[in-house]
Design a protein around this motif. Structure first.
Motif, short mmCIF file in Angstrom:
data_model
loop_
_atom_site.label_atom_id
_atom_site.label_comp_id
_atom_site.label_asym_id
_atom_site.label_seq_id
_atom_site.Cartn_x
_atom_site.Cartn_y
_atom_site.Cartn_z
N VAL A 320 -3.97 -2.17 1.74
CA VAL A 320 -2.58 -2.02 2.16
C VAL A 320 -2.24 -0.53 2.24
N ARG A 321 -1.16 -0.25 2.96
CA ARG A 321 -0.58 1.09 3.04
C ARG A 321 0.85 0.98 2.54
N VAL A 322 1.29 1.91 1.72
CA VAL A 322 2.62 1.86 1.13
C VAL A 322 3.45 3.03 1.66
N GLU A 323 4.56 2.71 2.29
CA GLU A 323 5.50 3.72 2.78
C GLU A 323 6.83 3.53 2.05
N LEU A 324 7.66 4.55 2.08
CA LEU A 324 8.94 4.46 1.38
C LEU A 324 10.00 5.27 2.08
N LYS A 325 11.23 5.00 1.71
CA LYS A 325 12.38 5.76 2.16
C LYS A 325 13.09 6.32 0.94
N VAL A 326 13.28 7.64 0.93
CA VAL A 326 13.95 8.31 -0.17
C VAL A 326 15.17 9.02 0.39
N ALA A 327 16.31 8.78 -0.20
CA ALA A 327 17.55 9.41 0.28
C ALA A 327 17.44 10.91 0.17
N GLY A 328 17.68 11.61 1.29
CA GLY A 328 17.67 13.05 1.29
C GLY A 328 16.30 13.67 1.33
N SER A 329 15.23 12.90 1.59
CA SER A 329 13.87 13.43 1.59
C SER A 329 13.13 12.95 2.82
N ASN A 330 12.15 13.77 3.25
CA ASN A 330 11.32 13.40 4.38
C ASN A 330 10.00 12.76 3.96
N ASN A 331 9.77 12.61 2.67
CA ASN A 331 8.55 11.95 2.21
C ASN A 331 8.57 10.49 2.63
N THR A 332 7.56 10.05 3.37
CA THR A 332 7.56 8.68 3.88
C THR A 332 6.34 7.88 3.44
N VAL A 333 5.27 8.52 2.98
CA VAL A 333 4.05 7.82 2.60
C VAL A 333 3.85 7.96 1.09
N LEU A 334 3.66 6.84 0.43
CA LEU A 334 3.36 6.84 -1.00
C LEU A 334 1.87 6.69 -1.24
N VAL A 335 1.25 5.74 -0.55
CA VAL A 335 -0.20 5.51 -0.66
C VAL A 335 -0.74 5.27 0.73
N PRO A 336 -1.65 6.10 1.26
CA PRO A 336 -2.16 5.89 2.63
C PRO A 336 -3.03 4.66 2.75
N VAL A 337 -3.85 4.36 1.75
CA VAL A 337 -4.66 3.15 1.75
C VAL A 337 -5.13 2.90 0.33
N ALA A 338 -5.08 1.63 -0.09
CA ALA A 338 -5.52 1.25 -1.43
C ALA A 338 -5.63 -0.26 -1.49
N SER A 339 -6.28 -0.75 -2.52
CA SER A 339 -6.31 -2.19 -2.73
C SER A 339 -4.92 -2.67 -3.10
N ARG A 340 -4.69 -3.96 -2.90
CA ARG A 340 -3.36 -4.50 -3.19
C ARG A 340 -2.99 -4.32 -4.67
N ASP A 341 -3.93 -4.53 -5.57
CA ASP A 341 -3.63 -4.39 -6.99
C ASP A 341 -3.29 -2.95 -7.36
N ALA A 342 -4.08 -1.99 -6.82
CA ALA A 342 -3.81 -0.58 -7.12
C ALA A 342 -2.46 -0.16 -6.54
#
Length: 482
Positions: A320-342
């Motif tokens: 899976v790939r994990v993306e996020l939205k943070v108020a006031g920030s341009n950071n959009t990727v939390l984890v580019p690729v990892a197992s579902r458990d990780a």
């Protein structure tokens, strides 16, 4: 940072729970050096950036000059040809002096200083600009090291402030000074006194996840979008060349596709290379980059929603790939690729108490949905737990968006004429990061009930939500009947 949500205690707590020295008297500015702090008579002491900065800023007039010469084309070539060798050397020397003077003066007139309540950045040679960055409004402080900066031992400090789209930055500082200043600003944003913030230094961290280059390469090879671009990228130029008999037309047609392929393969590999996620009192720290290293911070209390992306070929491998939205920030990727458990373990750090495995998704009803959205209606699903609102969509590339109830700003019920005739409706939840998560094709009675229930959950969840400020204690649960 902005004040915490309703019911939160705005007073920060030190990680070791020891008593902290009282803050200095209000209105008395204090200059904080990266390694020492002390009051400055008559106002805060202003500091300049690293001496490498003029070389970086000299590229602005150089790029402008090159652009003008390129625009003039043949005429610029005739101007140069008409000059003697001596005049050419003199003109080149004059340009170097002008560019060097611009870089030096722009560096000389740029200062920064820290007071009790804000970071001040003064810049500008002809037109002066002073940025007043409130420490309690800091969202994140990121350290970036472009390739040339890494070779010269300097770094850039980028500041995310709530309520602003663009980032203020200090370019450049020495790496040691940038790390120390970042640690101090984070501690001050958390509410520590100036002297205590300097004494704390860089907060400790614990690595949670690291993406190896092999995992990253495998994920890129399993991306159907890249392979889909290669097919027209090879056929369209051949067709254009055959029709127009012009190799230049074929080259022009292939350039956009080559750019997209590069951004999705080599460009993404260089950006996400050696991706590391670590936990610290400041939040989650992200380190990544092959040529340009970036050090970013994700404050968990400001995460508005999390998106889990599962491309078709990834699902067989459990990636899976994990993306996020943070108020006031341009950071959009939390984890580019990892197992579902990780990935679930990392998500649990930004959404405490959320168990992804416990989410039970219910699909859209067959009756009605298949007439509104043929074929793809099977990709829509909804899950609601006591902590989050989660919506899923997509069949080839499945995306699951998760929103904590406390971050929901508004809830909307929409229903077009065709959907109304088929007895289905959509429920939208809006967050503070200008993001909307939609539960599509829900039965009309369920959607109406969900609308009011979600509004009530959002209101009550804010009382016990995680504070927005770093290292701030969670407020105690209200007593029954209070």
């Amino acid at each position: 940072m902005s004040p915490g949500p309703e019911g939160s205690d705005p007073r920060p707590e030190a990680p070791d729970a020891q008593a902290r020295p009282a803050p200095p008297a209000a209105g008395k500015p204090v200059c904080v050096e990266p390694a020492a702090a002390g009051p400055a008579a008559g106002g805060p002491v202003e500091r300049r950036l690293h001496p490498f900065t003029p070389l970086r800023r000299a590229w602005v007039p150089i790029a402008a000059t090159v652009g003008v010469l390129a625009q003039q084309g043949d005429q610029a070539g005739r101007w140069v040809a008409d000059l003697s060798a001596l005049l050419r050397v003199a003109a080149l020397a004059g340009l170097v002096m002008v560019f060097g003077a611009y870089g030096f003066l722009s560096w000389w007139f740029t200062h920064y200083a820290i007071t009790d309540t804000e970071l001040r950045i003064r810049s500008g040679l002809l037109f002066r600009r002073t940025a007043h960055i409130r420490l309690d409004r800091l969202q994140a402080v990121d350290v970036t090291r472009p390739l040339l900066a890494r070779l010269t031992g300097v770094a850039s400090l980028r500041l995310d402030v709530i309520g602003t789209e663009e980032k203020d930055q200090l370019s450049f500082l020495s790496e040691k000074e940038a790390v120390a200043l970042r640690a101090e600003l984070l501690a001050r944003a958390a509410g520590f006194a100036p002297e205590e913030a300097v004494r704390l230094g860089e907060a400790p961290e614990r690595e949670l996840l690291r993406v190896s280059p092999r995992e990253l390469v495998v994920s890129l090879l399993l991306n159907l979008g890249i392979w889909a671009l290669l097919v027209p990228g090879l056929t369209v130029p051949a067709v254009v060349w055959w029709v127009s008999s012009s190799p230049w037309a074929a080259l022009v047609s292939v350039l956009p596709m080559l750019g997209a392929v590069w951004a999705g393969t080599a460009g993404r590999f260089m950006t996400e290379y050696d991706w590391r996620v670590a936990e610290s009192p400041d939040g989650l720290r992200l380190d990544h980059g092959l040529l340009d290293r970036a050090h970013e911070t994700v404050p968990p209390g400001r995460v508005q929603n999390v998106r889990i992306v599962e491309p078709l070929l990834w699902r067989r491998r459990g990636l899976v790939r994990v993306e996020l939205k943070v108020a006031g920030s341009n950071n959009t990727v939390l984890v580019p690729v990892a197992s579902r458990d990780a990935a679930s373990a990392v998500i649990a750090r930004v959404l405490p108490g959320v168990d992804l495995a416990a989410l039970s998704f219910s699909g859209s009803p067959r009756t009605g949905s298949r007439w509104v959205v043929p074929v793809w209606w099977k990709g829509y699903a909804l899950a609601v737990s006591p902590e989050v609102f989660a919506a899923r969509h997509g069949r080839l590339c499945r995306r699951t968006e998760i929103v904590p109830h406390a971050k929901v700003q508004s809830v909307r019920f929409t229903q077009g004429p065709w959907a109304r005739a088929r007895g289905v409706a959509d429920v939208h939840v809006d967050t503070g990061a200008n993001c909307t998560v939609t539960a599509r094709l829900r039965p009309e009675p369920e959607a109406a009930t969900l609308l009011h229930a979600q509004a009530a959950r959002s209101r009550t969840s804010r009382a016990s939500a995680r504070p927005d400020r770093w290292m701030t204690a969670r407020p105690p649960a209200p007593e029954p009947g209070a």
